[in-house]
Design an enzyme around this catalytic site. Structure first.
Site, PDB file in Angstrom:
ATOM      1  N   GLU A  12      25.027  54.637  41.615  1.00 16.73           N
ATOM      2  CA  GLU A  12      25.968  55.458  41.587  1.00 16.73           C
ATOM      3  C   GLU A  12      27.369  55.073  41.198  1.00 16.73           C
ATOM      4  O   GLU A  12      28.328  55.209  41.800  1.00 16.73           O
ATOM      5  CB  GLU A  12      26.082  56.174  42.942  1.00 16.73           C
ATOM      6  CG  GLU A  12      24.802  56.715  43.247  1.00 16.73           C
ATOM      7  CD  GLU A  12      24.698  57.510  44.631  1.00 16.73           C
ATOM      8  OE1 GLU A  12      25.679  57.569  45.342  1.00 16.73           O
ATOM      9  OE2 GLU A  12      23.885  58.500  45.076  1.00 16.73           O
ATOM     10  N   GLU A  54      16.476  57.332  44.218  1.00 11.36           N
ATOM     11  CA  GLU A  54      16.883  57.455  45.664  1.00 11.36           C
ATOM     12  C   GLU A  54      16.727  58.611  45.998  1.00 11.36           C
ATOM     13  O   GLU A  54      17.071  59.684  45.283  1.00 11.36           O
ATOM     14  CB  GLU A  54      18.458  56.998  45.706  1.00 11.36           C
ATOM     15  CG  GLU A  54      18.758  56.543  47.249  1.00 11.36           C
ATOM     16  CD  GLU A  54      20.277  56.385  47.397  1.00 11.36           C
ATOM     17  OE1 GLU A  54      20.457  55.503  46.517  1.00 11.36           O
ATOM     18  OE2 GLU A  54      20.999  56.841  48.029  1.00 11.36           O
TER      19      GLU A  54
HETATM   20  C1  GAL Z   1      23.665  57.340  48.257  1.00 11.65           C
HETATM   21  C2  GAL Z   1      24.003  55.722  47.985  1.00 11.65           C
HETATM   22  C3  GAL Z   1      23.596  54.938  49.151  1.00 11.65           C
HETATM   23  C4  GAL Z   1      23.754  55.706  50.362  1.00 11.65           C
HETATM   24  C5  GAL Z   1      23.276  57.040  50.523  1.00 11.65           C
HETATM   25  C6  GAL Z   1      23.552  57.424  51.864  1.00 11.65           C
HETATM   26  O1  GAL Z   1      24.474  58.309  47.522  1.00 11.65           O
HETATM   27  O2  GAL Z   1      23.498  55.463  46.708  1.00 11.65           O
HETATM   28  O3  GAL Z   1      24.061  53.935  49.064  1.00 11.65           O
HETATM   29  O4  GAL Z   1      25.183  55.675  50.609  1.00 11.65           O
HETATM   30  O5  GAL Z   1      23.957  57.692  49.635  1.00 11.65           O
HETATM   31  O6  GAL Z   1      23.174  59.230  51.749  1.00 11.65           O
END
Ligand code: GAL
Length: 835
Positions: free
Chosen positions: A423, A530
């Protein structure tokens, strides 16, 4: 005893001589130097001086994390986002003795990781600085060493500028440290690169590239012999190449080893070999170096997903941060192994090292236990996410850090993809030439100097160029694995995608975009880097369970709920996320999706979304911070494994007449029937894509029972009884015998039970712990995201009936005895053998 005949004796001694000559003396010495460091949480320039008197400093063993020893406070500059624990600047010192006999060797010190901004001194001389807290690095000590006497290593660790992380970082020398001694002609640092370009069940080719340095004052005639040794110690292939090496020069030699009927590495049978590199000068061994090798092939396919050894495999992964709960960031191999064991039992087969290079031990364990790894380097590039984060060092350090990360990890069989960023905010920035700042202008200039590195000429935005630059670094060092990024912008106009430098499309969340991937990125394979970000507090349930709570309501608007808890039904998630079921269904049902990484396997310190203080750790985990599975663990177990699963929840202690939603996760069965006090509440089957069944019933104390059946035959039965008042404690150790090595751990679960042995699901009793014997309590936890009890103490509240004590052995064999007590409850004691 039988006597040997003279002939037999001769034979025995010949064999003994042969086997002794075969045995290679360790000419390279690698010693862990983790014991007896001196430490102070203070900062003065003379701490580096060899004659500084550190007698009143604390003596400790590294890996060490001073933050976890501190108190949780809203005022700590790391903020609750960083775990609400203290940072600061600290110093470590250690005396090392080097024998006169070492005077003709080269001496190195290797740090697996120091958080952060380390400066390392030997005898007062600065060896170097390293800002990135997750990178492994080496310094050569030789020119400053005094042989035949003590030498002082001093390390300044500066984690004072905070916040510098979106999660808990820890502070200090939190990974292992090594002293390495070699002859002047030796295999270079991370000097082997081993790949398996052709793999079949019948035959495999193992390519070995070995970089060797000659630091003798003269050229040397030498020979490199590489043997591939199987798990039983048999050499299965070998190759020898002679070479002539000038003084002060290094060379890279290539060897090809052929292995017939190789034992392939897979997630279920992670067979490993060892490549033993032996370097000879004038027939005398001058170096031996070992590299772990797994023989496997893999590929990502745009239409069909992922294949391991030509067999289709869905990547069933979780993201994890590096902290180990109450042990903090200080790495401990057993603690990592336990995490992986818990994940393995859930059916997980892959780890994303979000969002930084992991401890080397994690990758060694993944090799050994059969996990596929997405190895990630950065959470930010030039654009910062927190005030003092790595972005400030990125322009000067990214090439070195990324290079070192790939060089260190590219031999691991488990590593199958690189992620160069998570991100990163560069996704959205289209810095045109007129808006460039000095850094960007410089980058552009570099590309103009070397146009070959630019695919589509001047049309590329600076951030596409940067993506390409990073991907090129990786491709040059390792062309065998795809490069990806975890983006939050799934649109192909994202500057990262526009670089066309990624081999594997990755993005985070946005499941409504999944089905457009083949159209948006024709011909490119895809992985969900993710997903989910569901929120749960172990043991807490918010009903009705079929209402979805999107918390926080908007990511940029502060959110509060007086409970500071999140529901353990799969009905609470961040607005950018989804329920576990919803994402997994899409990944499961679409072959082109190679797999997913659920955010996260374990809860971690920091990022207490949807809350802020008093919460200080995350709610995202499938497993809580103490390592206790939440209910959702069994959803994955039922979907990701073949073993019979029937998990009924929640507990059965409610108000009389209260309406309760009972859920069950199950597999290997056609249906489940629920009984409340013997009365059937109906037979349910998973329908319309749901991965659980639910009954809405009125609470009446007694017993609930679920029965799963296949073809009319009972597969499993699960009963839960209404628990009475807490009366006793039960202790259960994950291992009752641990090694007397000073590092091994036993994880002891403390449960509060009623008189009949039922877990009291609402018990929050304060537990006192006492350890007798030669060991100590390394940490305590209960999984409560809002607990401010010290994690290094000897008392902890039970949280929904449970808490955890981690017992660590010293180096003497014997017995440890852990007693848990609490007012009004019968004590419990458990023995742990130290062998
Ligand atoms: C994502 C990020 C993670 C964590 C997660 C929490 O966007 O990559 O590091 O912050 O959100 O939902």
């Amino acid at each position: 005893m039988k006597r040997l005949t003279p002939l037999l004796m001769l034979l025995v001694s010949v064999l003994a001589i042969q086997s002794c000559c075969k045995q290679v003396q360790p000419v390279r010495e690698t010693e862990k130097i983790t014991r007896n460091w001196k430490f102070i949480l203070d900062d003065q320039p003379d701490f580096k001086n060899p004659d500084f008197d550190d007698a009143d400093w604390r003596t400790l063993n590294v890996p060490h994390d001073w933050s976890i020893e501190g108190e949780f406070s809203e005022d700590n500059p790391a903020s609750p986002g960083g775990g609400a624990l203290p940072g600061g600047t600290g110093w470590y010192r250690k005396s090392i003795y080097l024998d006169q006999a070492d005077a003709n060797k080269q001496i190195f010190i290797d740090f697996d990781g120091v958080y952060m901004n380390s400066e390392v001194y030997i005898n007062g001389h600065l060896l170097g600085k390293r800002p990135f807290g997750y990178i492994s690095f080496r310094y050569e000590l030789t020119p400053w060493i005094k042989f035949g006497t003590e030498n002082t290593i001093a390390v300044r660790v500066d984690n004072s500028q905070q916040p510098n992380s979106r999660w808990y970082s820890g502070s200090g020398i939190y990974r292992n440290v090594w002293l390495v001694k070699t002859k002047p002609l030796h295999v270079a640092h991370w000097g082997t690169y081993i790949t398996t370009p052709h793999v079949s069940k019948e035959k495999a080719t193992v390519n070995v590239e070995t970089t060797i340095e000659n630091n003798y004052p003269e050229q040397k005639n030498a020979e490199l012999k590489t043997r591939l040794v199987d798990a039983d110690g048999n050499s299965v292939a070998e190759s020898t190449v002679p070479f002539l090496l000038e003084s002060g020069i290094d060379t890279t030699l290539s060897q090809k080893l052929e292995v017939t009927t190789p034992q392939l590495w897979s997630t279920t049978t992670p067979h490993l070999y060892t490549a033993v590199s032996e370097v000879y000068v004038d027939g005398r061994l001058v170096d031996n170096y070992k590299t772990t090798v797994g023989i496997r092939s893999f590929r990502f396919d745009a239409e069909k997903g992922f294949f391991l050894n030509d067999e289709h495999l869905k990547i069933l992964g979780v993201c994890n941060h590096h902290d180990l709960g109450c042990l903090g960031a200080a790495i401990n191999t057993r603690a990592l192994e336990r995490q992986l064991e818990i994940l393995k039992a859930m059916g997980c087969n892959s780890i994303r090292t979000s969002h930084n290079p992991p401890a080397p031990e994690l990758l060694q364990l993944c090799d050994k236990m059969g996990f596929i790894v997405q190895d990630e380097t950065f959470d930010m590039w030039r654009k910062r996410k927190t005030t003092y984060d790595y972005s400030q060092y990125f322009p000067d350090w990214y090439e070195k850090d990324l290079t070192d990360h790939i060089l260190r990890d590219r031999n691991h069989a488990s590593v199958m993809m690189w992620s160069i960023g998570n991100e990163v905010l560069e996704q959205w920035t289209d810095a045109g030439a007129d808006t460039l700042n000095a850094q960007e202008a410089n980058l552009l200039l570099n590309f103009q100097r070397d146009p070959s590195s630019l695919a589509s000429g001047d049309e590329m935005s600076v951030n596409s160029m940067l993506t390409k630059k990073l991907a090129d670094i990786v491709h040059t060092l390792d062309p065998t694995r795809p490069v990806t990024t975890g983006n939050n912008e799934p649109n192909p106009n994202n500057h990262i995608y526009k670089s066309n430098a990624l081999d594997l499309i990755g993005y985070n969340y946005h499941e409504s975009w999944f089905l457009d991937v083949p159209k948006n990125f024709p011909g490119k394979p895809f992985i969900v880097t993710e997903s989910t970000s569901a929120l749960m507090t172990r043991g807490y349930y918010r009903m009705p369970s079929d209402s979805i709570y999107k918390w926080p309501v908007r990511w940029d608007v502060p959110f509060s709920d007086p409970s500071y808890k999140c529901s353990s039904y799969d009905n609470c998630h961040a607005p950018w996320g989804s329920t576990h079921e919803d994402v997994w269904r899409m990944v499961r049902d679409n072959d082109f999706i190679s797999g997913l990484y659920v955010w996260t396997g374990f809860d971690y310190l920091g990022e207490p979304t949807p809350y802020w203080w008093p919460a200080r750790s995350s709610y995202f985990g499938i497993i809580d911070l103490a390592g206790f599975p939440k209910d959702i663990y069994y959803l994955y177990q039922s979907e990701w494994t073949d073993k019979d699963v029937l998990h009924l929840f929640p507990h059965w202690n409610w108000e009389p007449g209260q309406t309760i939603d009972l859920w069950a996760y199950y597999n290997n069965a056609d249906e489940v029937e629920l009984f409340v006090n013997g009365v059937s509440q109906g037979v349910k089957k998973k329908e319309n894509g749901a991965m659980h069944v639910m009954w809405r019933v009125k609470f009446e104390p007694g017993t609930i029972k679920a029965v799963s059946r296949k073809d009319g035959k009972v597969v499993l039965e699960k009963e839960i009884h209404t628990a009475g008042d807490p009366t006793q404690i039960r202790l259960t150790a994950d291992r009752n015998q641990i090694a007397a090595d000073g590092y091994d751990l036993s994880f002891v679960t403390v449960e509060v039970l009623d008189a009949d042995g039922n877990l009291c699901p609402n018990a929050m009793n304060q537990i006192q712990l006492k350890l007798e014997g030669d060991g100590f309590i390394a940490g305590v936890d209960n999984g409560d995201q809002t607990s401010h009890e010290p994690m290094k103490g000897s008392t902890i509240k039970a949280f929904y009936g449970k808490c955890l004590a981690i017992v660590q052995a010293n180096e003497n064999p014997g017995t440890l005895s852990l007693t848990a007590s609490s007012a009004g409850l019968t004590d419990a004691t458990i023995q742990i053998e130290i062998k």
